[in-house]
Design a protein around this motif. Sequence first.
Motif, PDB file in Angstrom:
ATOM      1  N   GLU A  37       0.797  -0.980   0.030  1.00  0.00           N
ATOM      2  CA  GLU A  37       0.110  -0.008  -0.152  1.00  0.00           C
ATOM      3  C   GLU A  37       1.117   1.180   0.160  1.00  0.00           C
ATOM      4  OE1 GLU A  37      -2.278  -0.502   3.451  1.00  0.00           O
ATOM      5  OE2 GLU A  37      -3.614  -1.794   2.435  1.00  0.00           O
ATOM      6  N   CYS A  38       0.688   1.922  -0.642  1.00  0.00           N
ATOM      7  CA  CYS A  38       1.080   3.338  -1.125  1.00  0.00           C
ATOM      8  C   CYS A  38       0.531   4.759  -0.417  1.00  0.00           C
ATOM      9  CB  CYS A  38       1.770   3.871  -2.479  1.00  0.00           C
ATOM     10  SG  CYS A  38       2.929   2.707  -3.021  1.00  0.00           S
ATOM     11  N   ASN A  39       0.775   5.718  -0.048  1.00  0.00           N
ATOM     12  CA  ASN A  39      -0.290   6.692   0.648  1.00  0.00           C
ATOM     13  C   ASN A  39      -0.701   7.883  -0.539  1.00  0.00           C
ATOM     14  OD1 ASN A  39       1.953   8.119   0.175  1.00  0.00           O
ATOM     15  ND2 ASN A  39       2.783   8.995   2.128  1.00  0.00           N
ATOM     16  N   CYS A  84       5.531   3.995   0.909  1.00  0.00           N
ATOM     17  CA  CYS A  84       5.244   2.773   0.353  1.00  0.00           C
ATOM     18  C   CYS A  84       4.925   1.930   1.684  1.00  0.00           C
ATOM     19  CB  CYS A  84       5.294   2.028  -0.905  1.00  0.00           C
ATOM     20  SG  CYS A  84       4.981   3.112  -1.680  1.00  0.00           S
ATOM     21  N   TYR A  85       3.781   0.704   2.077  1.00  0.00           N
ATOM     22  CA  TYR A  85       4.261   0.466   3.057  1.00  0.00           C
ATOM     23  C   TYR A  85       4.120  -1.430   2.697  1.00  0.00           C
ATOM     24  CZ  TYR A  85       3.201   4.179   5.453  1.00  0.00           C
ATOM     25  OH  TYR A  85       3.085   5.920   5.617  1.00  0.00           O
TER      26      TYR A  85
END
Length: 204
Positions: free
Chosen positions: A52-54, A168-169
């Motif tokens: 996931e990216c912000n 990004c996570y």
Amino acid sequence: MSWGFLRDLLSGVNKYSTGIGRIWVAVVFIFRLLIYIVAAENIWKYEHDEFECNIKQPGCENVCFDHFFPVSHISLWALQLIMVSTPSLLVVFHVAYRENREKHHNQKLYRSVGEIDGGLLCTYLTSLILKTGFEIVFLFLFYKLYNGFKVPRLVKCDIRPCPNTVECYISKPTEKMIFLYFLVATSCLCIVLNLSELSYLIFK
């Protein structure tokens, strides 16, 4: 693919191996193949979906994922398993050749079909060198592709079409890193076993 083929191949070579070679087969089968099938495959199964990216800029998340994971860990691990096991086919083919020659001449040409001597010894040594070489190459690939043997929690990306630096996570980074360390440890153990068996056969 069917991992049963790989299991049968390793089991077939096992009866022509030295004691050290049998330990190598056990390590590959129990600590690498079974761990891959039972646990590791599930950990990386949805890594792209869980990355996931912000920012929701179209295409940004995909290019960032591709940048930090050019090849999936699990795909590279599977390829490594296949490549380090295939040199064992050389031994299988050589023994099959011996058996075919004896059947063709209708007489015993070798003291023992499975005994490691002469041409079979050269084939066996070649397979050990190839297995060791593949292990080292894949460890180097892992190190270069992922900037060391670490899985970061947060990665920053500024590749187009991202409009700016995006955070990004990565999902389950600790769990992934533990399995990556386990992969590296088992690869190093296999290299040590291959080199030990090589030395044993040369100096025997």
